[in-house]
Design an enzyme around this catalytic site. Structure first.
Site, PDB file in Angstrom:
ATOM      1  CB  ALA A 160      -0.932  -0.017   1.213  1.00  9.44           C
ATOM      2  CB  VAL A 214       3.610   1.792  -7.138  1.00 10.35           C
ATOM      3  CG1 VAL A 214       3.056   1.167  -8.409  1.00 10.35           C
ATOM      4  CG2 VAL A 214       4.905   2.538  -7.448  1.00 10.35           C
ATOM      5  NE  ARG A 249      21.821  -1.075 -10.174  1.00 14.14           N
ATOM      6  CZ  ARG A 249      20.755  -0.374 -10.500  1.00 14.14           C
ATOM      7  NH1 ARG A 249      19.568  -0.890 -10.404  1.00 14.14           N
ATOM      8  NH2 ARG A 249      20.880   0.864 -10.936  1.00 14.14           N
ATOM      9  CG  ASN A 277      12.420  -5.783  -3.332  1.00 17.82           C
ATOM     10  OD1 ASN A 277      12.072  -5.615  -2.164  1.00 17.82           O
ATOM     11  ND2 ASN A 277      12.634  -4.788  -4.161  1.00 17.82           N
ATOM     12  CB  VAL A 316       4.527  -3.149  -9.926  1.00 18.00           C
ATOM     13  CG1 VAL A 316       5.038  -1.746 -10.204  1.00 18.00           C
ATOM     14  CG2 VAL A 316       3.173  -3.350 -10.602  1.00 18.00           C
ATOM     15  CG  ASP A 358      10.530   1.216 -19.618  1.00 22.17           C
ATOM     16  OD1 ASP A 358      10.711   1.990 -18.659  1.00 22.17           O
ATOM     17  OD2 ASP A 358      10.813  -0.003 -19.573  1.00 22.17           O
ATOM     18  NE  ARG A 400       9.336   7.041 -16.440  1.00 22.35           N
ATOM     19  CZ  ARG A 400       9.666   6.196 -15.462  1.00 22.35           C
ATOM     20  NH1 ARG A 400      10.463   5.168 -15.709  1.00 22.35           N
ATOM     21  NH2 ARG A 400       9.223   6.387 -14.236  1.00 22.35           N
ATOM     22  CG  HIS A 460      11.018  -1.724 -15.999  1.00 24.67           C
ATOM     23  ND1 HIS A 460      10.756  -0.592 -16.713  1.00 24.67           N
ATOM     24  CD2 HIS A 460      10.695  -1.433 -14.703  1.00 24.67           C
ATOM     25  CE1 HIS A 460      10.307   0.340 -15.897  1.00 24.67           C
ATOM     26  NE2 HIS A 460      10.266  -0.136 -14.677  1.00 24.67           N
TER      27      HIS A 460
HETATM   28  N1  APR Z   1       4.245  -7.737   2.263  1.00 22.42           N
HETATM   29  C1  APR Z   1       3.434  -6.697   1.949  1.00 22.42           C
HETATM   30  N2  APR Z   1       3.857  -5.424   1.818  1.00 22.42           N
HETATM   31  C2  APR Z   1       5.163  -5.202   2.006  1.00 22.42           C
HETATM   32  C3  APR Z   1       6.075  -6.225   2.314  1.00 22.42           C
HETATM   33  C4  APR Z   1       5.564  -7.543   2.450  1.00 22.42           C
HETATM   34  N3  APR Z   1       6.344  -8.574   2.758  1.00 22.42           N
HETATM   35  N4  APR Z   1       7.309  -5.668   2.430  1.00 22.42           N
HETATM   36  C5  APR Z   1       7.168  -4.354   2.183  1.00 22.42           C
HETATM   37  N5  APR Z   1       5.875  -4.063   1.934  1.00 22.42           N
HETATM   38  C6  APR Z   1       5.246  -2.777   1.633  1.00 22.42           C
HETATM   39  C7  APR Z   1       5.800  -1.630   2.450  1.00 22.42           C
HETATM   40  O1  APR Z   1       5.262  -1.612   3.760  1.00 22.42           O
HETATM   41  C8  APR Z   1       5.364  -0.441   1.619  1.00 22.42           C
HETATM   42  O2  APR Z   1       4.104   0.072   2.035  1.00 22.42           O
HETATM   43  O3  APR Z   1       5.487  -2.408   0.292  1.00 22.42           O
HETATM   44  C9  APR Z   1       5.217  -1.009   0.189  1.00 22.42           C
HETATM   45  C10 APR Z   1       6.183  -0.387  -0.804  1.00 22.42           C
HETATM   46  O4  APR Z   1       5.796   0.923  -0.990  1.00 22.42           O
HETATM   47  P1  APR Z   1       6.835   2.133  -1.277  1.00 22.42           P
HETATM   48  O5  APR Z   1       8.031   1.979  -0.395  1.00 22.42           O
HETATM   49  O6  APR Z   1       6.046   3.391  -1.269  1.00 22.42           O
HETATM   50  O7  APR Z   1       7.337   1.798  -2.748  1.00 22.42           O
HETATM   51  P2  APR Z   1       6.632   2.225  -4.133  1.00 22.42           P
HETATM   52  O8  APR Z   1       7.097   3.539  -4.547  1.00 22.42           O
HETATM   53  O9  APR Z   1       5.169   1.971  -4.019  1.00 22.42           O
HETATM   54  O10 APR Z   1       7.281   1.148  -5.110  1.00 22.42           O
HETATM   55  C11 APR Z   1       6.949  -0.210  -5.000  1.00 22.42           C
HETATM   56  O11 APR Z   1       7.239  -0.645  -7.319  1.00 22.42           O
HETATM   57  O12 APR Z   1       7.977   0.654  -9.095  1.00 22.42           O
HETATM   58  C12 APR Z   1       8.344  -0.304  -8.142  1.00 22.42           C
HETATM   59  O13 APR Z   1      10.697   0.156  -7.724  1.00 22.42           O
HETATM   60  C13 APR Z   1       9.405   0.208  -7.186  1.00 22.42           C
HETATM   61  O14 APR Z   1       9.920  -1.945  -6.235  1.00 22.42           O
HETATM   62  C14 APR Z   1       9.235  -0.724  -6.008  1.00 22.42           C
HETATM   63  C15 APR Z   1       7.714  -1.002  -6.039  1.00 22.42           C
END
Ligand code: APR
Length: 335
Positions: free
Chosen positions: A38, A41, A116, A123, A146, A176, A179, A203
């Site tokens: 949540a 993205v 990385r 992840n 995503v 992409d 953009r 990507h």
């Molecule tokens: N289960 C569920 N949610 C999780 C877990 C998990 N095991 N681990 C992390 N999260 C949640 C975090 O709590 C956070 O709310 O995933 C969310 C990630 O949100 P953001 O840090 O705001 O990242 P965001 O900008 O949404 O990007 C998410 O999309 O475009 C890609 O590179 C970007 O890998 C990234 C992903």
């Protein structure tokens, strides 16, 4: 199965609303989309899905309170959007059961001091857990990954899910290409709606914007601008994500990634059979074996219904295979 679940849901709601044709229609049409993660993205994708009126959304996160708060806020916006969709925020995977589409945006952003490779492993663990939990609850669901590095995470999701590759895909090429279209539009002073572009490959830095398939209202791009200007636009496209990170400092892009994800969700739910560049399982086509990589696909209710194989010139082939090799290398690191 999809229509069966809609009909059962319809019958239940029908009994609640004593035959009002409006509710019958909504009940029969609305689907369920679960968004895992949540963050920026995920919440923005939920917003777009809800505002479209196409589906109810379950917003899941491990952080307590965040999905609940954002979901309530989004649901309170529904009357203003004139839609009857609702969002449910949760920390319980059970709430994602029987989803039509599962969008995975959960994961860690890269932090100072993190390589990385660290991000890759961290992840990959998140994706494994998320897919193990959600796949068994939504056996008919379609998965859109995503989380970055996206092509690798999509492969992990597919392996863990045990699903057919048609039902697992990654979001990258649409973003992409959007953009690339934007930068061409800015350069030419022509509406981006009239610009068509395809970006192939991973990507990441080694994506391959396909100039020969990029057109302005069907007219080849090189009839508008010379090679040097095109190569500047390609360079900016490849750095599109980094350009935004350099402004935001503590986060990455999310409006355009969410809009790209929504385009995929919509194509699936409405069985649009659109041709969109997505990370799909390629096993033989393009001379590539056993890899998720960006290619044009036909996207509809069954997921990836076809991979379109474009004719590439020697340069494009070389760049595409270089991009594939870099995905393979990262996959090896986590296998
Ligand atoms: N289960 C569920 N949610 C999780 C877990 C998990 N095991 N681990 C992390 N999260 C949640 C975090 O709590 C956070 O709310 O995933 C969310 C990630 O949100 P953001 O840090 O705001 O990242 P965001 O900008 O949404 O990007 C998410 O999309 O475009 C890609 O590179 C970007 O890998 C990234 C992903």
């Amino acid at each position: 199965m999809f229509f069966m679940s809609r009909i059962i849901m319809g019958t239940v709601i029908l009994s609640c609303y004593s035959g009002n044709p409006f509710f019958i229609l909504i009940a029969l049409m609305k689907a369920k989309v679960s968004v895992i993660g949540a963050g920026n993205v995920g919440a923005t994708t939920a917003h777009l899905v809800l505002q479209s009126g196409l589906a109810d959304v379950v917003l899941f996160d491990i952080a307590e309170g965040i999905p609940q708060g954002k979901a309530l806020d989004l649901t309170e916006a529904a009357p203003l959007w004139n839609v009857a969709t609702t969002c449910h925020g949760t920390n319980d995977y059970a709430d994602t059961a029987r989803s039509d589409v599962i969008v995975i945006t959960a994961g860690f952003p890269r932090k100072p001091g993190m390589s990385r490779d660290d991000l890759l492993h961290a992840n990959a663990d998140v994706i494994k857990k998320v897919v193990l939990e959600t796949a068994k609850l939504s056996p008919d669901g379609i998965f859109i990954v995503v989380t970055n590095p996206m092509d690798i995470m999509t492969y992990v999701a597919w392996k863990v899910s045990g699903l057919s590759p048609q039902r697992v895909m990654g979001m990258g090429g649409i973003l992409d290409a959007a953009r690339f279209r934007t930068f061409i539009s800015m350069e030419l002073g022509i509406s981006p709606e009239d610009i068509e572009a395809i970006v192939l490959g991973g990507h990441g830095d080694l994506m391959v914007p396909m100039t020969q398939y990029t057109t302005v209202k069907g007219i080849p791009l090189d009839e508008f601008i010379n090679k040097e200007r095109i190569s500047n636009l390609i360079h900016r496209t490849k750095n599109g994500g980094a350009e935004i990170v350099s402004y935001l400092k503590t986060g990455s892009a999310f409006y355009a990634p969410a809009a790209s994800t929504f385009q995929m969700v919509k194509a699936i739910l409405l069985d649009e059979k659109r041709i969109l560049p997505c990370s799909a399982y390629v096993d033989g086509g393009y001379g590539i074996k056993d890899l998720f990589i960006g290619v044009p696909v036909k996207l509809g209710r069954a997921g990836v219904q076809e991979i379109i194989e474009l004719k590439l010139n020697d340069d494009e082939k070389m760049l595409f295979h270089k991009s594939a090799a870099s995905i393979k290398m990262l996959l090896k690191k986590i296998s």
